[in-house]
Design a protein around this motif. Structure first.
Motif, short mmCIF file in Angstrom:
data_model
loop_
_atom_site.label_atom_id
_atom_site.label_comp_id
_atom_site.label_asym_id
_atom_site.label_seq_id
_atom_site.Cartn_x
_atom_site.Cartn_y
_atom_site.Cartn_z
N ALA A 66 0.88 -1.17 -0.02
CA ALA A 66 -0.05 0.04 -0.07
C ALA A 66 0.93 1.02 -0.05
O ALA A 66 0.48 2.42 -0.75
CB ALA A 66 -0.89 -0.02 1.14
N THR A 67 1.89 1.22 0.88
CA THR A 67 2.71 2.40 0.84
C THR A 67 3.47 2.45 -0.35
O THR A 67 3.70 3.70 -0.98
CB THR A 67 3.70 2.14 2.01
OG1 THR A 67 3.09 1.68 3.33
CG2 THR A 67 4.72 3.35 2.07
N ASP A 75 2.50 1.58 -3.36
CA ASP A 75 1.44 2.10 -4.36
C ASP A 75 1.25 3.75 -4.26
O ASP A 75 1.20 4.33 -5.17
CB ASP A 75 0.44 1.23 -4.34
CG ASP A 75 0.24 0.58 -5.25
OD1 ASP A 75 1.03 0.45 -6.23
OD2 ASP A 75 -0.82 -0.54 -5.02
N ASP A 113 -4.28 2.04 -6.72
CA ASP A 113 -4.68 0.62 -6.15
C ASP A 113 -4.10 0.71 -4.40
O ASP A 113 -4.24 -0.31 -3.91
CB ASP A 113 -3.83 -0.48 -6.68
CG ASP A 113 -5.01 -0.80 -7.83
OD1 ASP A 113 -6.31 -0.38 -7.75
OD2 ASP A 113 -4.56 -1.82 -8.45
N TRP A 114 -3.43 1.84 -4.18
CA TRP A 114 -3.10 1.74 -2.82
C TRP A 114 -4.33 1.47 -1.62
O TRP A 114 -4.08 0.88 -0.75
CB TRP A 114 -2.36 2.92 -2.16
CG TRP A 114 -3.25 4.49 -2.27
CD1 TRP A 114 -3.21 5.08 -3.25
CD2 TRP A 114 -3.88 4.58 -1.16
NE1 TRP A 114 -4.00 6.33 -2.66
CE2 TRP A 114 -4.47 6.00 -1.55
CE3 TRP A 114 -4.01 4.31 0.37
CZ2 TRP A 114 -5.19 6.85 -0.52
CZ3 TRP A 114 -4.96 5.10 1.00
CH2 TRP A 114 -5.51 5.92 0.57
N HIS A 115 -5.42 2.01 -2.05
CA HIS A 115 -6.57 1.75 -1.25
C HIS A 115 -7.15 0.26 -1.18
O HIS A 115 -7.48 0.08 -0.13
CB HIS A 115 -7.55 2.84 -1.51
CG HIS A 115 -8.27 2.84 -2.90
ND1 HIS A 115 -7.79 3.09 -3.81
CD2 HIS A 115 -9.33 1.91 -3.16
CE1 HIS A 115 -8.59 2.54 -5.03
NE2 HIS A 115 -9.46 1.91 -4.55
N PHE A 140 -4.97 -2.13 -1.13
CA PHE A 140 -4.35 -2.87 0.06
C PHE A 140 -4.85 -2.35 1.42
O PHE A 140 -4.86 -3.41 2.34
CB PHE A 140 -2.97 -2.65 0.11
CG PHE A 140 -2.24 -3.37 -1.38
CD1 PHE A 140 -2.13 -4.73 -1.29
CD2 PHE A 140 -2.11 -2.77 -2.61
CE1 PHE A 140 -1.45 -5.24 -2.24
CE2 PHE A 140 -1.51 -3.35 -3.48
CZ PHE A 140 -1.11 -4.73 -3.48
N ILE A 141 -5.45 -1.22 1.49
CA ILE A 141 -5.81 -0.55 2.95
C ILE A 141 -6.91 -1.44 3.25
O ILE A 141 -7.37 -1.97 4.49
CB ILE A 141 -5.98 0.81 2.87
CG1 ILE A 141 -4.76 1.52 2.73
CG2 ILE A 141 -6.76 1.09 4.27
CD1 ILE A 141 -3.64 1.33 3.85
N PRO A 191 -6.30 -8.61 -2.37
CA PRO A 191 -5.72 -7.37 -3.24
C PRO A 191 -5.92 -7.67 -4.62
O PRO A 191 -6.04 -6.91 -5.24
CB PRO A 191 -4.16 -7.25 -2.59
CG PRO A 191 -4.44 -7.88 -1.37
CD PRO A 191 -5.37 -8.97 -1.38
N SER A 216 -8.29 -5.26 -6.93
CA SER A 216 -7.41 -4.49 -7.82
C SER A 216 -8.28 -4.16 -8.93
O SER A 216 -9.40 -4.73 -9.24
CB SER A 216 -6.05 -5.00 -8.12
OG SER A 216 -6.07 -5.97 -8.96
N GLY A 232 2.27 -1.89 -6.71
CA GLY A 232 2.00 -2.65 -5.30
C GLY A 232 1.75 -4.24 -5.60
O GLY A 232 2.07 -5.08 -4.86
N TRP A 268 3.22 -7.49 -4.00
CA TRP A 268 2.58 -8.12 -3.12
C TRP A 268 2.80 -9.59 -3.38
O TRP A 268 3.00 -10.59 -2.64
CB TRP A 268 1.29 -7.64 -3.30
CG TRP A 268 0.31 -8.68 -2.32
CD1 TRP A 268 -0.89 -9.51 -2.78
CD2 TRP A 268 0.29 -8.89 -0.88
NE1 TRP A 268 -1.43 -10.19 -1.59
CE2 TRP A 268 -0.86 -9.85 -0.76
CE3 TRP A 268 1.25 -8.42 0.11
CZ2 TRP A 268 -0.99 -10.21 0.84
CZ3 TRP A 268 0.99 -8.90 1.12
CH2 TRP A 268 -0.15 -9.60 1.58
#
Lengths: 181, 482
Positions: B25-26, B28, B35-37, B39-40, B88, B92, B126, B130
């Motif tokens: 997430a970081t 990304d 797409d970072w969100h 992973f969150i 994820p 995604s 990301g 992953w």
């Protein structure tokens, strides 16, 4: 045990030698098609550009870039997948591509693309695409191509695993030029 | 049977998995990828379920797990982790179904390396990270399991290493937690060293980190559709050869080497056999490529060595389409698919020590036939191979063959051709990655397989990773009685 160690020692020396030879043999060349000094670019699943000249693979019609197919309720980019699969084959075979024109001088009946039977390391590209379920045959294709398509259909591979619009229909609906021989 | 403690531990593992999703997430977020969100959200769901399981089933008086609980824990933790690790991928923007996502996650965690994703060259960073994290975590997970759990479950002759662990290793590192910590340190250092060398060889920092993680874990996920072939660099291939082999060596040997016995790496018979197999196979394939495919000797050696190491260590990197090399290399690489590297490493397959045990048993049998009145005791590393170990290894081989046959037949029921069936079954159960043929060969992906075939393969990956018996025993009715 001593014999085993000696053999392993010799094997290790051999491997070290090979790693060294392999590592100094070449650094990144940056020239994808150095083998034949050809520049090959993949346009879509059934079209290439070799040294700037467009080449259409004989006997097949692949979903277009941007076309999607459905499988188990979800859409997947079957056109892009066919293109990327062709690109992967060519990358891993380092541009060893041989194309022979099909049908006289190879000029397509419709459109301006020329129709060729192409292979890389003796692997027929169209046959490979059909076996993976990425493309479908056109009328009059080689019997071998029809057999490859039949196997893919039987295995529910790729586009045969769900619903799809024939590429020719998709082109009509999306007002793309009809250029498939 | 009380499975509460098992679920509590699975909850802890899921929580750890959820927390690890913060890393991609970081990355990304840094790369400005939307797409970072994903992973969150996935992390939140995973941590919520994990914490919920832990607090719901946490035993009031913690005690050691029973043997049966350990079997259940081993299987449920891998299935649970793969299910949540798939989130994820499923959430995604990649056009994949949950079946695809589960396949990818299972392939990652079991360090198989078969992929259903296409367009990796332009995939979100990301997601690529992953995949590498899953393989890296799966790699260390299987090493720790091989050292701490499998010897006590007596899986496929692994009790040999139970003795080794108590007799030798524990003198150096008396507690299992110390051994685990030591292994993690070695694993991390080797990964870091590989990444630095790959960067020096021309990879970007991101590509180097991903490939170092997937090389040491012998997983084989790449950042490109064409795998290592994308880089077309002999130097990069040379570095990866060294670190794939490093991942295929028993990790406790590194600890013993670091504690004053560096010669152990050399004296170990598994390592000797592994090196010998690599040398012989490379030599034979190189000769074929030179005389039949008319390759230059240096090119033939480079390609043969890279792919022999990649397949025998069950990594699955490819730098060329070896499916076009002709009958002998394809057949040789197919058989190497089953071999695997050393036990207690990140590699899958049968493992070299089991081949050694069978070889010794066969040798003793031949000698007994020649000298009916002689007494011949098969040995492994100068220790007698007991009848229990011999039977355990032979049983393992039988189950391996049976599982392979059942997987192949299951895939054939999906309508796939013979080559696809037997190579997909082999690559799944041995946790290798690429198969053979036009459908699942090195120049293909597993994306076009029907969903049912993907699920069969995912089951095969888990079966192979858990050394068969750990999973199969759950299907025995008597396991659940009493």
């Amino acid at each position: 045990m001593v014999m085993s160690r000696r053999l392993a020692f010799l094997a290790s020396i051999f491997i070290c030698f090979m790693v060294t030879i392999a590592s100094v043999q070449g650094s990144p060349s940056g020239q994808k098609w150095a083998g034949k000094n050809q520049h090959v670019m993949v346009i879509d699943g059934d079209t290439l550009k070799v040294d700037g000249e467009p080449i259409h693979l004989y006997g097949i019609d692949c979903p277009e870039i941007g076309q999607t197919c459905s499988q188990s309720g979800h859409e997947w980019p079957c056109g892009m997948s066919a293109m990327l699969h062709l690109d992967k084959i060519l990358t891993l075979n380092r541009g060893q591509i041989d194309c022979s024109p099909w049908g006289g001088d190879g000029t397509a009946a419709k459109g301006s693309e020329r129709s060729f039977v192409c292979s890389t390391n003796h692997e027929d590209l169209a046959d490979d695409l059909l076996r993976g379920g990425y493309c479908l045959t056109i009328p009059g294709a080689f019997p071998g191509y029809l057999e490859a398509e039949r196997e893919a259909r039987q295995g529910h591979l790729g586009i045969w695993g769900g619903d799809f619009l024939a590429p020719s229909e998709w082109r009509q609906q999306n007002q793309r030029p009809e250029a498939k021989p | 049977m009380n499975i509460g403690p098992v679920l509590a531990i699975v909850g802890i593992l899921l929580t750890a998995l959820g927390v690890s999703m913060i890393v991609p997430a970081t990355v990304d977020f840094i790369y400005h990828d939307i797409d970072w969100h994903v992973f969150i959200i996935s992390a939140a769901v995973t941590v919520f379920v994990g914490v919920g399981l832990f607090f719901s089933f946490r035993p009031e008086n913690p005690t050691s797990l029973t043997l049966r609980q350990t079997f259940i824990l081993t299987s449920t933790s891998w299935v649970g982790l793969a299910t949540f690790a798939a989130l994820p991928f499923a959430f995604s923007r990649l056009p994949v179904s949950f079946t695809d996502a589960f396949f990818e996650a299972m392939s990652g965690l079991t360090t198989t390396g078969s992929t259903v994703l296409v367009g990796l060259d332009s995939a979100p960073v990301g997601i690529l990270l992953w995949r590498a994290i899953l393989q890296w975590v799966g790699g260390i997970g299987i090493v720790v399991m091989a050292v701490t759990v499998l010897p006590y479950l007596r899986i496929g002759g692994m009790q040999l290493f139970r003795t080794e662990s108590s007799d030798r290793t524990e003198k150096v590192l008396p507690r299992i937690s110390q051994i685990t910590g030591g292994i993690l340190a070695v694993y991390s250092i080797l990964t870091g060293a590989c990444a630095i060398l790959l960067m020096l060889a021309g990879m970007s920092t991101f590509e180097a980190i991903v490939h170092s993680m997937t090389a040491l874990s012998t997983g084989g996920f790449s950042t490109a559709d064409a795998s290592v072939g994308r880089f077309d660099s002999a130097t990069i291939e040379g570095i990866l050869i060294v670190f794939m082999l490093a991942g295929g060596v028993t990790f406790t040997l590194y600890l013993r080497a670091l504690h004053g016995d560096p010669g152990i790496l050399w004296r170990n018979s598994q390592v000797q056999w592994l090196i010998g197999l690599v040398a012989i196979s490379t030599c034979a394939i190189s000769v074929w490529l030179v005389f039949v495919k008319h390759m230059a000797l240096s090119t033939a050696m480079r390609l043969a060595l890279f792919h022999v190491v990649s397949i025998i260590t069950t990594t699955g990197f490819t730098s060329a389409d070896y499916g076009q090399w002709g009958s002998f290399p394809i057949t040789a690489l197919y058989f190497l698919t089953f071999v695997g590297a050393c036990t207690g490493s990140t590699s899958g397959g049968l493992k070299v020590f089991r081949l050694q045990v069978l070889y010794e048993l066969a040798l003793a049998q031949v000698r007994r036939t020649l000298h009916p009145h002689g007494v011949f005791q098969p040995t492994y590393e100068n220790r007698p191979i007991t009848e229990a170990v011999g039977l355990s290894v032979m049983g393992f081989f039988f189950l391996y063959g049976l599982s392979f046959a059942v997987l192949s037949l299951s895939l054939s029921l999906c309508g796939l051709d013979l080559v696809t069936c037997i190579s997909a079954a082999a690559t799944a159960i041995a946790n290798v990655g690429p198969g053979l043929g036009d459908v699942v060969g090195p120049s293909s992906t597993f994306a076009t397989l029907p969903d049912l075939a993907k699920l069969v393969m995912a089951a095969g990956m888990l079966l192979g990773r858990l050394e068969l018996v750990t999973l199969l025993i759950l299907f025995h009715p008597r396991f659940w009685q009493g």
